[in-house]
Design an enzyme around this catalytic site. Structure first.
Site, short mmCIF file in Angstrom:
data_model
loop_
_atom_site.label_atom_id
_atom_site.label_comp_id
_atom_site.label_asym_id
_atom_site.label_seq_id
_atom_site.Cartn_x
_atom_site.Cartn_y
_atom_site.Cartn_z
N GLU A 4 -4.46 17.12 -9.57
CA GLU A 4 -4.93 17.60 -10.82
C GLU A 4 -6.48 17.66 -10.77
O GLU A 4 -7.18 17.09 -11.61
CB GLU A 4 -4.56 16.39 -11.83
CG GLU A 4 -4.75 17.16 -13.41
CD GLU A 4 -4.30 16.00 -14.37
OE1 GLU A 4 -4.91 15.67 -15.24
OE2 GLU A 4 -2.97 15.80 -14.31
N ASN A 31 -0.98 19.17 -19.17
CA ASN A 31 -1.28 18.43 -20.32
C ASN A 31 -1.45 18.94 -21.64
O ASN A 31 -1.87 18.34 -22.57
CB ASN A 31 -2.70 17.39 -19.93
CG ASN A 31 -2.40 16.46 -18.80
OD1 ASN A 31 -1.45 15.80 -18.61
ND2 ASN A 31 -3.06 16.88 -17.72
N ARG A 63 -3.37 21.98 -12.65
CA ARG A 63 -2.18 20.77 -13.05
C ARG A 63 -2.69 20.24 -14.17
O ARG A 63 -1.76 19.75 -14.95
CB ARG A 63 -2.09 19.70 -11.87
CG ARG A 63 -0.88 18.72 -12.30
CD ARG A 63 -0.58 18.03 -11.15
NE ARG A 63 0.41 16.95 -11.58
CZ ARG A 63 1.31 16.10 -10.86
NH1 ARG A 63 0.83 16.05 -9.55
NH2 ARG A 63 1.93 15.44 -11.30
N HIS A 72 -1.23 11.67 -26.64
CA HIS A 72 -1.48 9.99 -26.39
C HIS A 72 -2.07 9.45 -27.23
O HIS A 72 -1.91 8.16 -27.27
CB HIS A 72 -2.49 10.13 -24.87
CG HIS A 72 -1.37 10.69 -23.81
ND1 HIS A 72 -2.02 10.85 -22.34
CD2 HIS A 72 0.06 11.09 -23.52
CE1 HIS A 72 -0.82 11.21 -21.54
NE2 HIS A 72 0.35 11.16 -22.32
N GLU A 107 8.73 18.97 -24.18
CA GLU A 107 8.32 19.15 -22.57
C GLU A 107 8.78 20.41 -22.02
O GLU A 107 8.12 21.24 -21.26
CB GLU A 107 8.50 18.07 -21.60
CG GLU A 107 7.67 16.91 -21.95
CD GLU A 107 6.28 16.77 -21.66
OE1 GLU A 107 5.91 17.90 -21.18
OE2 GLU A 107 5.74 15.92 -22.07
N LYS A 122 3.09 11.70 -10.47
CA LYS A 122 2.17 11.01 -11.21
C LYS A 122 2.88 9.59 -11.71
O LYS A 122 4.06 9.58 -12.19
CB LYS A 122 1.79 11.44 -12.60
CG LYS A 122 0.75 12.57 -12.44
CD LYS A 122 0.47 13.13 -13.92
CE LYS A 122 -0.69 13.89 -13.78
NZ LYS A 122 -1.26 14.53 -15.13
N LYS A 144 6.85 23.62 -12.55
CA LYS A 144 6.03 22.52 -12.41
C LYS A 144 5.73 22.21 -11.10
O LYS A 144 4.63 21.79 -10.26
CB LYS A 144 6.41 21.14 -13.05
CG LYS A 144 5.60 19.92 -12.92
CD LYS A 144 5.88 18.79 -13.95
CE LYS A 144 5.07 17.58 -13.62
NZ LYS A 144 5.21 16.49 -14.28
N HIS A 187 -1.14 16.96 -24.72
CA HIS A 187 -1.07 15.60 -24.37
C HIS A 187 -2.43 14.72 -24.84
O HIS A 187 -2.18 13.41 -25.21
CB HIS A 187 -0.75 15.24 -22.63
CG HIS A 187 0.74 15.64 -22.51
ND1 HIS A 187 1.16 16.82 -22.74
CD2 HIS A 187 1.42 14.79 -21.87
CE1 HIS A 187 2.42 16.65 -22.26
NE2 HIS A 187 2.48 15.55 -21.62
N HIS A 244 7.51 9.78 -26.84
CA HIS A 244 6.43 10.76 -26.14
C HIS A 244 6.56 12.32 -26.40
O HIS A 244 5.51 13.02 -26.68
CB HIS A 244 6.39 10.38 -24.47
CG HIS A 244 5.54 11.36 -23.82
ND1 HIS A 244 4.12 11.23 -23.94
CD2 HIS A 244 5.73 12.31 -23.18
CE1 HIS A 244 3.47 12.21 -23.18
NE2 HIS A 244 4.49 12.82 -22.40
N ARG A 247 0.83 -1.24 0.02
CA ARG A 247 -0.09 -0.01 -0.02
C ARG A 247 0.77 1.35 0.07
O ARG A 247 0.35 2.32 0.44
CB ARG A 247 -0.98 0.03 1.12
CG ARG A 247 -1.99 -1.29 1.11
CD ARG A 247 -3.12 -0.94 2.19
NE ARG A 247 -4.01 -1.97 1.98
CZ ARG A 247 -3.88 -3.17 2.83
NH1 ARG A 247 -3.00 -3.51 3.69
NH2 ARG A 247 -4.92 -4.19 2.61
#
Length: 365
Positions: free
Chosen positions: A236, A244, A240, A251, A184, A142, A226, A247, A264, A120
Site C-alpha cells: 500500500e 480504502n 492499493r 472505520h 465491498e 492485510k 483486487k 473506509h 463493517h 516470526r
C-alpha cells in the site's frame, strides 16, 4: 457448478483463490498448499457448528487442533490473538505449521496476524465464510487487530498460502451480513471500474436475491480486480490505498459507535457516500454520480446515512488516526466520478466536518 480459480502473483510468490461450491470438503485441493505437520483451525462460535468438522476431517493425518473464539468485531483484539498463540504453543506448532482461518473478516484478520507473529511468520490459509471476507479481507495479505483507539492499528502484511471461498457457506449467512458484503463488491466498481459498476446496477436485484451465477461472477470479478492491485502494490505505497474508498469515514463510524453497532460493510457503504459527497463539495466531481451510488447501495439493501450517536468532531478525531494520513494532515480516497477514485492529500478538515454535519453525523441519539 465449476470452481473458478484466480491467482495472486507477487513476483516469485503466487497463491490461488478458489471460488465455488463444495470447496471446504475438497481437502485434496487445499491440503496441497500446506507444507507442515501441524495445523490449527481458528474459527468462531457461529461458524464452528456449521463447518468446523468438515475442515477437521480434511486434516486427517496431521497433528491439528481448533480454537473457537467468540463471534464479533469486539473480539478482534490482542487478547484474542494471545489465545491463538497459546493454542499454537499447546499444539507444539513449529515454523512449518499452518493456521487455517475459518470464518469472516474478523477471524481472517486475527488468525492471519497471529500467523504473521508466531515464530516470526508461519503459513496460513484463508477460508472465508462471509461474502465480505471473500471479496475483500481474505485477498491481499492485510492482517490486523483493533485497539480501543481505532480499527486495524496493529497489524502486518502476511500473504496466505491459498484462499478457499466456498460459496455454499453463503447459504447460512444472515441477510444483514450478506448485504454488508455487497458493499465491498460495489466499492470495486465505484473506485476503479465503471463498467463493473454498470453491471452491478443491471444485476442488483439478482445479487440482492443471492442468485448463484450472478454472485459467483461478482465475487470472481472483485477478487480479480483486487488481486491485480495487490500484485502492483502489495504494501500500500500507492494504488492499493484506493481500495480504502469509504473506509476512513467507515472505520471512524465503527470505532465511535462501538464495534458491532454497524457491520463493517454497512460502515463502508455510508463512508463511500460521504466520500462521494465530499468530492462534490471540493469540486472534484458532480452530484449525479453520488446519487447513482446512493441508488445502487439502496437497491442492495445497505444503509446510506450516518446513524445518530457520533458527532462530527468525534469522527474527525478518529479520522486523524487513519494510517493513510501524512504529517498530521488528512489523506482521503475521493473520486472524480464512478470508476475514478484518487488519493487526496491535505484535505480541509472544515469541508469534512461540513459533509458530516450535512449528513446528520452531528445528531445525537
Amino acid at each position: 457448478m465449476s470452481v473458478r480459480e484466480l491467482e495472486v502473483a507477487l513476483g516469485a510468490r503466487r497463491y490461488p483463490i478458489w471460488i465455488g461450491p463444495g470447496l471446504l470438503g475438497d481437502a485434496a485441493r487445499w491440503r496441497a498448499r500446506m507444507r507442515g505437520r501441524h495445523a490449527l483451525v481458528v474459527t468462531n462460535a457461529t461458524v464452528a457448528p456449521l463447518y468446523l468438522e468438515r475442515v477437521r476431517a480434511g486434516l486427517a493425518g496431521l497433528a491439528h487442533d481448533a480454537l473457537v473464539l467468540p463471534d464479533g468485531e469486539s473480539f478482534k483484539t490482542l487478547d484474542s490473538c494471545a489465545r491463538v498463540f497459546d493454542a499454537l504453543a499447546a499444539l507444539g506448532a513449529t515454523r512449518d505449521a499452518c493456521v487455517l482461518a475459518l470464518g469472516g473478516g474478523v477471524i481472517g484478520d486475527l488468525a492471519g496476524f497471529a500467523a504473521a507473529c508466531w515464530m516470526r511468520g508461519i503459513d496460513f490459509v484463508q477460508m472465508p465464510t462471509t461474502l465480505l471476507a471473500m471479496v475483500d479481507s481474505s485477498v491481499g495479505g492485510k492482517t490486523a487487530v483493533n485497539l480501543p483507539a481505532g480499527k486495524n492499528l496493529v497489524g502486518a502484511f502476511h500473504q496466505p498460502r491459498a484462499v478457499v471461498a466456498d460459496t455454499d457457506t453463503l447459504a447460512t449467512l444472515p441477510a444483514r451480513e450478506y448485504r454488508a458484503g455487497l458493499a465491498e463488491v460495489a466499492k470495486i466498481g465505484a473506485l476503479g471500474d465503471a463498467a463493473f459498476f454498470a453491471w452491478l446496477e443491471a444485476h442488483a436485484d439478482a445479487l440482492a436475491g443471492r442468485a448463484s451465477d450472478a454472485l459467483i461472477e461478482a465475487i470472481a470479478h472483485a477478487c480479480a480486480r483486487k488481486a491485480g492491485v495487490v500484485a502492483r502494490d502489495e504494501t500500500e505505497q500507492g494504488e492499493r490505498a484506493l481500495l480504502n474508498f469509504g473506509h476512513t469515514f467507515g472505520h471512524a463510524l465503527e470505532a465511535e459507535l462501538g464495534y458491532g453497532t454497524l457491520l463493517h460493510g454497512e460502515a463502508v457503504a455510508i463512508g463511500m457516500l460521504l466520500a462521494a459527497r465530499l468530492s462534490a463539495r471540493l469540486g472534484l466531481a458532480g452530484t449525479a454520480d453520488a446519487e447513482r451510488l446512493r441508488a445502487l447501495l439502496t437497491r442492495l439493501g445497505l444503509p446510506v446515512d450516518a446513524p445518530p450517536g457520533a458527532g462530527a468532531d468525534a469522527l474527525l478525531a478518529r479520522m486523524a488516526l487513519d494510517k493513510k494520513n501524512e504529517a498530521g494532515r488528512l489523506r482521503l480516497i475521493l473520486w472524480r466520478g464512478i470508476g475514478r477514485a484518487e488519493i487526496a492529500a491535505g484535505v480541509d478538515a472544515g469541508a469534512v466536518r461540513a459533509v458530516l454535519e450535512e449528513q446528520g453525523a452531528g445528531r445525537r441519539a
